[in-house]
Scaffold this active site. Structure first.
Site, PDB file in Angstrom:
ATOM      1  N   GLU A   1      -4.912  93.996  76.766  1.00  0.00           N
ATOM      2  CA  GLU A   1      -3.542  94.099  77.246  1.00  0.00           C
ATOM      3  C   GLU A   1      -3.453  94.917  78.535  1.00  0.00           C
ATOM      4  O   GLU A   1      -4.226  95.845  78.757  1.00  0.00           O
ATOM      5  CB  GLU A   1      -2.669  94.731  76.156  1.00  0.00           C
ATOM      6  CG  GLU A   1      -2.583  93.799  74.961  1.00  0.00           C
ATOM      7  CD  GLU A   1      -1.675  94.291  73.850  1.00  0.00           C
ATOM      8  OE1 GLU A   1      -1.034  93.446  73.221  1.00  0.00           O
ATOM      9  OE2 GLU A   1      -1.610  95.495  73.613  1.00  0.00           O
TER      10      GLU A   1
ATOM     11  N   CYS B   1      -0.960  99.732  83.954  1.00  0.00           N
ATOM     12  CA  CYS B   1      -1.848 100.363  82.971  1.00  0.00           C
ATOM     13  C   CYS B   1      -2.899  99.319  82.581  1.00  0.00           C
ATOM     14  O   CYS B   1      -2.572  98.258  82.055  1.00  0.00           O
ATOM     15  CB  CYS B   1      -1.000 100.792  81.777  1.00  0.00           C
ATOM     16  SG  CYS B   1      -1.957 101.506  80.456  1.00  0.00           S
TER      17      CYS B   1
ATOM     18  N   CYS C   1     -12.374  99.903  71.360  1.00  0.00           N
ATOM     19  CA  CYS C   1     -12.869 101.200  71.810  1.00  0.00           C
ATOM     20  C   CYS C   1     -13.725 101.776  70.703  1.00  0.00           C
ATOM     21  O   CYS C   1     -13.383 101.686  69.526  1.00  0.00           O
ATOM     22  CB  CYS C   1     -11.713 102.150  72.124  1.00  0.00           C
ATOM     23  SG  CYS C   1     -12.285 103.753  72.745  1.00  0.00           S
TER      24      CYS C   1
ATOM     25  N   CYS D   1     -10.190 107.228  67.907  1.00  0.00           N
ATOM     26  CA  CYS D   1      -9.247 108.329  67.682  1.00  0.00           C
ATOM     27  C   CYS D   1      -8.280 107.953  66.555  1.00  0.00           C
ATOM     28  O   CYS D   1      -7.853 106.812  66.440  1.00  0.00           O
ATOM     29  CB  CYS D   1      -8.474 108.638  68.961  1.00  0.00           C
ATOM     30  SG  CYS D   1      -9.551 109.156  70.302  1.00  0.00           S
TER      31      CYS D   1
ATOM     32  N   CYS E   1      -4.785 106.228  67.461  1.00  0.00           N
ATOM     33  CA  CYS E   1      -4.772 105.173  68.482  1.00  0.00           C
ATOM     34  C   CYS E   1      -5.030 103.806  67.852  1.00  0.00           C
ATOM     35  O   CYS E   1      -6.020 103.612  67.151  1.00  0.00           O
ATOM     36  CB  CYS E   1      -5.819 105.479  69.543  1.00  0.00           C
ATOM     37  SG  CYS E   1      -6.040 104.151  70.735  1.00  0.00           S
TER      38      CYS E   1
ATOM     39  N   GLY F   1      -9.462 100.961  75.536  1.00  0.00           N
ATOM     40  CA  GLY F   1     -10.831 101.326  75.865  1.00  0.00           C
ATOM     41  C   GLY F   1     -10.993 102.686  76.501  1.00  0.00           C
ATOM     42  O   GLY F   1     -10.040 103.291  76.972  1.00  0.00           O
ATOM     43  N   GLU F   2     -12.224 103.157  76.473  1.00  0.00           N
ATOM     44  CA  GLU F   2     -12.578 104.438  77.084  1.00  0.00           C
ATOM     45  C   GLU F   2     -13.290 104.122  78.405  1.00  0.00           C
ATOM     46  O   GLU F   2     -14.458 103.705  78.412  1.00  0.00           O
ATOM     47  CB  GLU F   2     -13.484 105.217  76.123  1.00  0.00           C
ATOM     48  CG  GLU F   2     -14.156 106.448  76.713  1.00  0.00           C
ATOM     49  CD  GLU F   2     -13.219 107.354  77.509  1.00  0.00           C
ATOM     50  OE1 GLU F   2     -12.220 107.823  76.966  1.00  0.00           O
ATOM     51  OE2 GLU F   2     -13.506 107.586  78.704  1.00  0.00           O
TER      52      GLU F   2
ATOM     53  N   SER G   1      -8.188 108.006  82.744  1.00  0.00           N
ATOM     54  CA  SER G   1      -7.894 108.826  81.563  1.00  0.00           C
ATOM     55  C   SER G   1      -9.086 108.754  80.624  1.00  0.00           C
ATOM     56  O   SER G   1      -9.590 107.677  80.330  1.00  0.00           O
ATOM     57  CB  SER G   1      -6.646 108.272  80.877  1.00  0.00           C
ATOM     58  OG  SER G   1      -6.395 108.959  79.673  1.00  0.00           O
TER      59      SER G   1
ATOM     60  N   SER H   1      -7.596 113.473  77.650  1.00  0.00           N
ATOM     61  CA  SER H   1      -6.845 113.402  76.395  1.00  0.00           C
ATOM     62  C   SER H   1      -7.304 114.526  75.485  1.00  0.00           C
ATOM     63  O   SER H   1      -8.333 114.416  74.837  1.00  0.00           O
ATOM     64  CB  SER H   1      -7.112 112.046  75.735  1.00  0.00           C
ATOM     65  OG  SER H   1      -6.615 111.024  76.564  1.00  0.00           O
ATOM     66  N   LEU H   2      -6.523 115.588  75.462  1.00  0.00           N
ATOM     67  CA  LEU H   2      -6.951 116.786  74.741  1.00  0.00           C
ATOM     68  C   LEU H   2      -6.475 116.758  73.282  1.00  0.00           C
ATOM     69  O   LEU H   2      -7.277 116.837  72.364  1.00  0.00           O
ATOM     70  CB  LEU H   2      -6.430 118.025  75.484  1.00  0.00           C
ATOM     71  CG  LEU H   2      -7.059 119.348  75.122  1.00  0.00           C
ATOM     72  CD1 LEU H   2      -8.564 119.343  75.294  1.00  0.00           C
ATOM     73  CD2 LEU H   2      -6.454 120.475  75.975  1.00  0.00           C
ATOM     74  N   HIS H   3      -5.195 116.715  73.076  1.00  0.00           N
ATOM     75  CA  HIS H   3      -4.569 116.488  71.755  1.00  0.00           C
ATOM     76  C   HIS H   3      -4.728 117.598  70.733  1.00  0.00           C
ATOM     77  O   HIS H   3      -4.152 117.493  69.640  1.00  0.00           O
ATOM     78  CB  HIS H   3      -5.065 115.183  71.120  1.00  0.00           C
ATOM     79  CG  HIS H   3      -4.929 113.982  71.987  1.00  0.00           C
ATOM     80  ND1 HIS H   3      -3.756 113.659  72.622  1.00  0.00           N
ATOM     81  CD2 HIS H   3      -5.823 113.026  72.351  1.00  0.00           C
ATOM     82  CE1 HIS H   3      -3.930 112.553  73.327  1.00  0.00           C
ATOM     83  NE2 HIS H   3      -5.172 112.155  73.192  1.00  0.00           N
TER      84      HIS H   3
ATOM     85  N   ASN I   1       3.272 107.135  69.303  1.00  0.00           N
ATOM     86  CA  ASN I   1       3.851 105.808  69.074  1.00  0.00           C
ATOM     87  C   ASN I   1       3.223 105.219  67.824  1.00  0.00           C
ATOM     88  O   ASN I   1       2.027 104.958  67.805  1.00  0.00           O
ATOM     89  CB  ASN I   1       3.591 104.902  70.274  1.00  0.00           C
ATOM     90  CG  ASN I   1       4.376 105.359  71.473  1.00  0.00           C
ATOM     91  OD1 ASN I   1       5.601 105.475  71.423  1.00  0.00           O
ATOM     92  ND2 ASN I   1       3.684 105.669  72.560  1.00  0.00           N
TER      93      ASN I   1
ATOM     94  N   CYS J   1       2.122 103.746  74.988  1.00  0.00           N
ATOM     95  CA  CYS J   1       0.778 104.319  74.858  1.00  0.00           C
ATOM     96  C   CYS J   1       0.262 104.167  73.450  1.00  0.00           C
ATOM     97  O   CYS J   1       0.949 104.522  72.493  1.00  0.00           O
ATOM     98  CB  CYS J   1       0.803 105.820  75.106  1.00  0.00           C
ATOM     99  SG  CYS J   1       1.318 106.288  76.700  1.00  0.00           S
TER     100      CYS J   1
HETATM  101  N1  SAH Z   1      -9.482 106.029  76.256  1.00  0.00           N
HETATM  102  C1  SAH Z   1      -8.759 106.752  77.208  1.00  0.00           C
HETATM  103  C2  SAH Z   1      -7.658 105.963  77.875  1.00  0.00           C
HETATM  104  C3  SAH Z   1      -6.831 105.068  77.009  1.00  0.00           C
HETATM  105  S1  SAH Z   1      -5.685 105.794  75.912  1.00  0.00           S
HETATM  106  C4  SAH Z   1      -8.214 108.027  76.633  1.00  0.00           C
HETATM  107  O1  SAH Z   1      -8.263 108.193  75.424  1.00  0.00           O
HETATM  108  O2  SAH Z   1      -7.782 108.865  77.404  1.00  0.00           O
HETATM  109  C5  SAH Z   1      -4.392 106.393  76.980  1.00  0.00           C
HETATM  110  C6  SAH Z   1      -3.607 107.572  76.392  1.00  0.00           C
HETATM  111  O3  SAH Z   1      -2.798 107.155  75.288  1.00  0.00           O
HETATM  112  C7  SAH Z   1      -4.520 108.650  75.855  1.00  0.00           C
HETATM  113  O4  SAH Z   1      -4.082 109.931  76.208  1.00  0.00           O
HETATM  114  C8  SAH Z   1      -4.396 108.453  74.385  1.00  0.00           C
HETATM  115  O5  SAH Z   1      -4.756 109.594  73.687  1.00  0.00           O
HETATM  116  C9  SAH Z   1      -2.957 108.072  74.217  1.00  0.00           C
HETATM  117  N2  SAH Z   1      -2.648 107.445  72.949  1.00  0.00           N
HETATM  118  C10 SAH Z   1      -3.466 106.716  72.172  1.00  0.00           C
HETATM  119  N3  SAH Z   1      -2.820 106.308  71.060  1.00  0.00           N
HETATM  120  C11 SAH Z   1      -1.566 106.777  71.152  1.00  0.00           C
HETATM  121  C12 SAH Z   1      -0.413 106.644  70.317  1.00  0.00           C
HETATM  122  N4  SAH Z   1      -0.431 105.933  69.209  1.00  0.00           N
HETATM  123  N5  SAH Z   1       0.729 107.249  70.716  1.00  0.00           N
HETATM  124  C13 SAH Z   1       0.754 107.938  71.887  1.00  0.00           C
HETATM  125  N6  SAH Z   1      -0.290 108.078  72.707  1.00  0.00           N
HETATM  126  C14 SAH Z   1      -1.444 107.512  72.346  1.00  0.00           C
HETATM  127 FE1  SF4 Z   2     -10.368 104.973  72.617  1.00  0.00          FE
HETATM  128 FE2  SF4 Z   2      -8.637 106.363  74.125  1.00  0.00          FE
HETATM  129 FE3  SF4 Z   2      -7.821 105.091  71.893  1.00  0.00          FE
HETATM  130 FE4  SF4 Z   2      -9.343 107.266  71.695  1.00  0.00          FE
HETATM  131  S1  SF4 Z   2      -7.256 107.171  72.540  1.00  0.00           S
HETATM  132  S2  SF4 Z   2      -9.630 105.357  70.563  1.00  0.00           S
HETATM  133  S3  SF4 Z   2     -10.692 107.024  73.469  1.00  0.00           S
HETATM  134  S4  SF4 Z   2      -8.618 104.148  73.736  1.00  0.00           S
END
Ligand code: SAH
Ligand code: SF4
Length: 382
Positions: free
Chosen positions: A91, A104, A111, A115, A118, A166-167, A198, A220-222, A302, A345
């Site tokens: 997408e 985006c 991926c 996470c 995600c 993807g990463e 990212s 992406s720290l979280h 989300n 996201c």
């Molecule tokens: N893999 C990379 C880039 C893609 S994700 C990364 O992880 O940074 C892009 C952003 O969306 C990241 O910061 C990710 O942590 C965030 N993200 C992933 N799932 C999400 C969700 N369900 N709600 C909000 N943000 C999310």
């Molecule tokens: Fe992959 Fe980024 Fe999603 Fe983590 S947040 S699973 S690194 S796409």
């Protein structure tokens, strides 16, 4: 095999042209036709020598990605689902704002990082996209939008974020030439500040990106501590927070901006308490000699089916942001766009042929790990 010209940055195209016995300026012409004018047919490239125009169709193509669907949100956001073969789809999302148009882009089908929060991560991993497939998302979207939104040839996409599926730093060799196409004045001419990679924290590749193609970096720290981040972003077990922050500090001298953006997804009762915010401040301000120059972007989670997680209530997100801002770290809350078409996201799920069994591994982890609010502090030395 016929080459796909979307696979090449300008240097690559020049080398390809050289193999055909053509001079470098032909590569520049060709590159401009493809990326600036959106030409898909060699016959349209009227200022190329006729002999070259006739030779090209036999040796190369400009391979667009087939569109499986396009959805238009009421807020102007547009989401494409592209077919990348073998049952995989990725997408791409266009987000229009008053002063910019952001695309985006996805870097992988699925991926492998997995996470917890995600949707892409829950799907598992199928394969890396090629440079041509990464570039085609921009090529397709830009020229589609020019045709549909504007009359002239004015640029529509002003910013690119590698925040789709993807990463990106786990697909480094395809990513870098794609970034170069975005930055090239003969290509899309985007400034380095307007192209953001990212990453969930692939430390060695952050260091290489600084050397090869330094663009804006979002990390992406979280979570403010390793115990919690190990659970949310499994890559943390390999590259823990201290190493990640060191890599950020080393990236900064090459970066087009003088700060790193940290993304922090707000998960109800998991990482969203005032104590987490205070710990985050301590972490970022206390790292290295003078802390890590940064901004924080809070992303309201989300939801997607079977995540087992919910988004922090709005007042909790605002309180969290307030603590960070008052502590001296500029923090914003990301607006959710394209909600009605699942384009926000982390909702990008495409369709991935999972080759890693991620879905069942994650389901297992959900069952075996409790989710208390864990605030782990390092013992201070007396
Ligand atoms: N893999 C990379 C880039 C893609 S994700 C990364 O992880 O940074 C892009 C952003 O969306 C990241 O910061 C990710 O942590 C965030 N993200 C992933 N799932 C999400 C969700 N369900 N709600 C909000 N943000 C999310
Ligand atoms: Fe992959 Fe980024 Fe999603 Fe983590 S947040 S699973 S690194 S796409």
């Amino acid at each position: 095999m016929t080459a796909n010209l979307l696979d090449f940055d300008l240097e690559g195209l020049a080398a390809f042209c050289e193999q055909l016995g053509e001079k470098r300026f032909r590569a520049v012409q060709l590159f401009r036709w493809i990326h600036q004018k959106g030409a898909a047919n060699f016959a349209d490239m009227t200022d190329l020598a006729r002999s070259l125009r006739e030779k090209l169709p036999g040796v190369c193509t400009i391979a667009d990605l087939p569109v499986l669907s396009r959805q238009d949100s009421t807020d102007g956001t547009i989401k494409w689902l592209f077919d990348v073969g073998d049952g995989n789809a990725v997408e791409t999302v266009f987000i229009p704002e008053d002063d910019r148009g952001t695309l985006c882009i996805s870097s992988q089908a699925g991926c492998a990082v997995g996470c917890r929060f995600c949707s892409t991560g829950h799907q598992g991993f199928s394969r890396n996209l090629t440079t041509g497939e990464i570039v085609a998302q921009l090529w397709h979207a830009e020229h589609f939008l020019r045709r549909h939104l504007k009359k002239g040839g004015e640029r529509v996409i002003t910013n690119v974020v590698m925040m789709g599926m993807g990463e990106p730093l786990q697909n480094y060799s395809a990513l870098v030439p794609a970034l170069r196409v975005m930055l090239d004045d003969h290509g899309y001419g985007l400034s380095r500040r307007r192209v953001t990679v990212s990453t969930s924290g692939v430390v060695p590749m952050i260091e290489r990106l600084a050397l090869d193609c330094p663009v804006a970096l979002a990390v992406s720290l979280h979570a403010p501590n390793d115990a919690l981040r190990d659970d949310l972003v499994p890559l943390n077990r390999k590259y823990p927070i201290a190493e990640l922050l060191d890599a950020c500090l080393r990236y900064l001298p090459a970066a087009p901006r003088d700060f790193i953006t940290f993304e922090y997804c707000m998960l109800d009762g998991v990482n969203d308490q005032p104590e987490h915010a205070r710990q985050l401040l301590e972490l970022l301000k206390g790292h290295g000699e003078r802390g890590v120059p940064c901004k924080i972007n809070l992303i309201p989670f989300n939801p997607f089916p079977d995540s087992g997680l919910t988004c922090s209530p709005r007042p909790v997100v605002l309180r969290f942001g307030q603590i960070l801002n008052e502590g001296g770290v500029v923090t914003t809350v990301r607006k959710t766009r394209g909600d009605d078409i699942d384009a926000a996201c982390g909702q990008l799920a495409g369709d991935v042929l999972d080759r890693t069994n991620a879905a069942s591994r994650l389901a297992q982890r959900r069952e075996t790990t409790a989710r208390p609010i864990r605030i782990v502090r390092k013992e201070r030395q007396a």
